[in-house]
Design an enzyme around this catalytic site. Structure first.
Site, PDB file in Angstrom:
ATOM      1  N   VAL A   7      -1.279  -1.103  -4.257  1.00  0.00           N
ATOM      2  CA  VAL A   7      -2.477  -0.271  -4.150  1.00  0.00           C
ATOM      3  C   VAL A   7      -2.046   1.182  -3.958  1.00  0.00           C
ATOM      4  O   VAL A   7      -1.289   1.494  -3.033  1.00  0.00           O
ATOM      5  CB  VAL A   7      -3.359  -0.705  -2.957  1.00  0.00           C
ATOM      6  CG1 VAL A   7      -4.685   0.050  -2.974  1.00  0.00           C
ATOM      7  CG2 VAL A   7      -3.595  -2.207  -2.984  1.00  0.00           C
TER       8      VAL A   7
ATOM      9  N   PHE B  24       0.823  -1.205   0.000  1.00  0.00           N
ATOM     10  CA  PHE B  24       0.000   0.000   0.000  1.00  0.00           C
ATOM     11  C   PHE B  24       0.862   1.262   0.000  1.00  0.00           C
ATOM     12  O   PHE B  24       1.874   1.339   0.710  1.00  0.00           O
ATOM     13  CB  PHE B  24      -0.882   0.054   1.255  1.00  0.00           C
ATOM     14  CG  PHE B  24      -1.935  -1.000   1.328  1.00  0.00           C
ATOM     15  CD1 PHE B  24      -3.220  -0.754   0.872  1.00  0.00           C
ATOM     16  CD2 PHE B  24      -1.646  -2.251   1.854  1.00  0.00           C
ATOM     17  CE1 PHE B  24      -4.198  -1.736   0.956  1.00  0.00           C
ATOM     18  CE2 PHE B  24      -2.614  -3.238   1.941  1.00  0.00           C
ATOM     19  CZ  PHE B  24      -3.892  -2.974   1.486  1.00  0.00           C
ATOM     20  N   ASP B  25       0.443   2.247  -0.785  1.00  0.00           N
ATOM     21  CA  ASP B  25       0.906   3.611  -0.561  1.00  0.00           C
ATOM     22  C   ASP B  25       0.187   4.120   0.691  1.00  0.00           C
ATOM     23  O   ASP B  25      -0.868   3.589   1.060  1.00  0.00           O
ATOM     24  CB  ASP B  25       0.557   4.466  -1.781  1.00  0.00           C
ATOM     25  CG  ASP B  25       0.783   5.943  -1.526  1.00  0.00           C
ATOM     26  OD1 ASP B  25       1.888   6.308  -1.101  1.00  0.00           O
ATOM     27  OD2 ASP B  25      -0.169   6.729  -1.729  1.00  0.00           O
ATOM     28  N   LYS B  26       0.730   5.115   1.347  1.00  0.00           N
ATOM     29  CA  LYS B  26       0.096   5.628   2.560  1.00  0.00           C
ATOM     30  C   LYS B  26      -0.891   6.760   2.260  1.00  0.00           C
ATOM     31  O   LYS B  26      -2.096   6.610   2.435  1.00  0.00           O
ATOM     32  CB  LYS B  26       1.144   6.117   3.575  1.00  0.00           C
ATOM     33  CG  LYS B  26       0.505   6.655   4.882  1.00  0.00           C
ATOM     34  CD  LYS B  26       1.542   7.126   5.856  1.00  0.00           C
ATOM     35  CE  LYS B  26       2.175   8.455   5.435  1.00  0.00           C
ATOM     36  NZ  LYS B  26       1.225   9.603   5.492  1.00  0.00           N
ATOM     37  N   THR B  27      -0.358   7.883   1.791  1.00  0.00           N
ATOM     38  CA  THR B  27      -1.180   9.085   1.646  1.00  0.00           C
ATOM     39  C   THR B  27      -2.216   8.922   0.545  1.00  0.00           C
ATOM     40  O   THR B  27      -1.886   8.650  -0.607  1.00  0.00           O
ATOM     41  CB  THR B  27      -0.297  10.311   1.341  1.00  0.00           C
ATOM     42  OG1 THR B  27       0.715  10.410   2.335  1.00  0.00           O
ATOM     43  CG2 THR B  27      -1.127  11.577   1.324  1.00  0.00           C
TER      44      THR B  27
END
Length: 632
Positions: free
Chosen positions: A496, A296-299
């Protein structure tokens, strides 16, 4: 219908022991009427240098008539044609989702022209037009609300039935419904450029994209069909039994086998589209079912992507001046943090006057620009160090304190002098913890977070969400490297994300997944799967749907293979004959299709983990497929 009626007439003549000659004439006519459409399709396939099932049946019917088996010739041709009819009718349901999407598209729009409200076809609406949407009306364009307020049902786009409140400044999408309010909208995207049109286009393309298993089946059939033709001739020459050879020819038809995979893929993709999940083809569906690692990307992905300014620390200037200068520089930025600074200035009613020039985006670091003849850098500490900008000890200590609190500290530099630090915090999505737990239950072995944010902030988010691993302060190329490392270790990896900086990693992963509600156009084009909702909770559904579709494909394949094997065994042991074998064959074809239709029609599906309710489509099913599954 005519062929069936003639068959019934022949049966009555036989039962009442009437003229045998009349019965044979009726059977021949019935065989010809039903056989001509089959022969035409067989001839068309031969012209395309393809051995189709229609060719095998045509040969069998002609052979049966030559040897005087008029009853079996008529019955076989009727059953095959009737099976084709039932197959087409049943396949309508697998295409129902696309039909329901098309039915949602508005045909007319009300625009304000010279002070008057005018109704025009939706194709004539232009970018910049002032569109009026009354209560209960469908929104005909993608645009921004300039006046009014309404609850808008966005199920056509996101699959979510809960209405979303829209007011001035909010974006709206084509084919969503204004439930109870009046809206005035400025058209920004019209016609084929709208989000809804692109959804339909993606679904159409996806349903035509073949899975790896389907490609294998078609290659198999290309050799299997002529092989059976040759083997039937050999059987006839060895046994000197033309009836046995013809029976073997028809019974060995791989009809159910050929359609076993494509019908499941079409049904699965249709189910996803109806529920706000776009899967771009059968091969993507198969890959998604095999995923065991999610990155996953965070922001904007695990967090809301709508951060807020929590603190402003100026050095040598006022807070207002610092915020104004930073906002004027960031006004061209597409980054979440830059937009947050601009939004904060607008909330404080600060008028942005100057325009930046020579803007240079430093991926993973921030941006540089010229403003009022001064050079500005706005970004993170590593970017400042890369530009050899000296950050005073007091400012550096303050940034560290903010990061320990879970904030992102953005340094503002003018002419190589730090003039302030703006602290920004993003909130975790409400549905994220439950979604990640559900993914674990669904068989995902590793949940990994990649972010360009500082380590303290990244660790804080990772702890709250229970991530297995986290990597922080990464550039886009670093994310690509991490995804490549995971793939090299033998993992099946899905990435994602939603931002432009995520696109390279999304393209590198086995499956790229975009959060459609916040994703950029580049990210959505790169991704293999698009979740049209802004929420993450569609992700477990997408994974389970993919696994259910692949499981359905396997069930269909096994059913088709077992049926053919048993039929051939029955032929060789003289327990199954031409007409009865053809009936069983057609039943297996219909069984395969009905099994696949469960993916679309069942209001409740068992995916192996837990059952859950699917949304029903209100659309009427009257879409006729434009292709024949038998020729496919």
């Amino acid at each position: 219908m005519v062929s069936g009626s003639l068959l019934l007439s022949a049966l009555l003549i036989y039962l009442f022991n009437l003229s045998d000659f009349a019965r044979e004439i009726i059977l021949i006519i019935a065989a010809v009427i039903a056989g001509v459409p089959i022969a035409i399709k067989a001839f068309q396939a031969v012209r395309m240098k393809t051995f189709s099932i229609d060719l095998l049946v045509t040969i069998a019917v002609i052979g049966a008539m030559i040897i005087g088996e008029f009853t079996e010739a008529a019955v076989v041709s009727f059953l095959f044609l009737f099976g084709d009819y039932l197959e087409g009718r049943t396949l309508q349901k697998t295409r129902a989702s696309l039909k329901s999407l098309i039915d949602m598209a508005p045909l007319e729009a009300v625009i304000l022209k010279n002070g008057n409200q005018v109704v025009i076809p939706v194709d004539e609406v232009k970018v910049g037009d002032h569109v009026i949407v009354r209560p209960g009306g469908r929104i005909p364009v993608d645009g921004k609300v300039i006046s009014g307020q309404s609850s808008v049902n966005e199920a056509a786009i996101t699959g979510e039935s809960v209405p979303v409140n829209k007011t001035k400044g909010d974006r709206v999408f084509t084919s969503t419904v204004s439930d109870n309010g009046y809206l005035e909208i400025i058209a920004e995207k019209v016609g084929d450029d709208t989000t809804f049109s692109k959804i339909i286009e993606l679904v159409e393309e996806a349903q035509e994209t073949k899975a790896k298993t389907q490609k294998f089946m078609e290659r198999f059939a290309a050799y299997y069909t002529p092989g059976i033709l040759i083997f039937s001739v050999i059987v006839g020459l060895i046994t000197l039994n033309a009836h046995l050879a013809l029976t073997f020819l028809v019974i060995a038809c791989p009809g159910a086998l050929v359609i076993s995979v494509p019908v499941s893929i079409v049904a699965g993709i249709g189910n996803g589209a109806k529920n706000g999940i776009l899967i771009k083809g059968g091969d993507k569906m198969e890959n998604l079912a095999q995923i065991n690692t999610l990155v996953f990307d965070k922001t904007g992905t695990l967090t809301k992507g709508k951060p807020e300014v929590t603190d402003i620390k100026p050095y040598g200037i006022s807070e207002k001046e610092l915020l104004k200068l930073a906002a004027e520089v960031e006004v061209t930025s597409e980054h979440h943090l830059g937009k947050t600074i601009v939004q904060k200035a607008k909330e404080n009613k600060i008028e942005l006057e100057a325009q930046p020039s020579d803007v240079e985006i430093m991926k993973g670091h921030g941006l540089k620009a010229l403003l009022n003849y001064s050079e500005f850098y706005i970004g993170n500490k590593s970017g400042a160090e890369k530009l050899e900008i000296l950050i005073p000890e007091t400012a550096s200590s303050y940034m560290l304190q903010q990061q320990e609190k879970g904030n992102t500290a953005v340094v503002v530099v003018r002419d190589n002098q730090v003039i302030g630090i703006i602290s920004i915090a993003d909130q975790i999505r409400e549905e994220a913890p439950a979604t990640l737990n559900e993914l674990k239950e669904a068989g995902i072995a590793d949940l990994i977070m990649l972010t360009g944010d500082n380590e303290q902030m990244a660790q804080k988010v990772a702890r709250q969400l229970g991530m297995d691993r986290v990597y922080s302060e990464l550039l886009p190329e670093d994310k690509v490297h991490k995804v490549s490392e995971l793939k090299a270790s033998g993992r099946k990896v899905a990435m994602v994300g939603d931002g432009i900086n995520d696109a390279p990693a999304i393209a590198t992963a086995d499956v790229g997944i975009a959060i459609g509600g916040t994703a950029t156009d580049v990210t959505m084009q790169t991704a293999d799967v698009i979740l049209m909702s802004e929420k993450l909770d569609k992700l477990p559904y997408a994974l389970k749907l993919a696994k259910a579709t692949v499981r359905n494909m396997k069930q269909n394949t096994y059913l088709a293979l077992i049926t053919v094997a048993l039929l051939l065994l029955g032929v060789l042991t003289d327990h199954i004959h031409l007409a009865s074998g053809m009936l069983i064959h057609e039943i297996s074809v219909i069984a395969v299709i009905l099994n696949a239709v469960r993916l679309v029609r069942y209001p409740k599906l068992q995916f192996g983990f837990k059952s859950f309710k699917m949304k029903k489509s209100d659309a009427k099913v009257n879409y006729a497929p434009s292709w024949s599954s038998r020729n496919k």
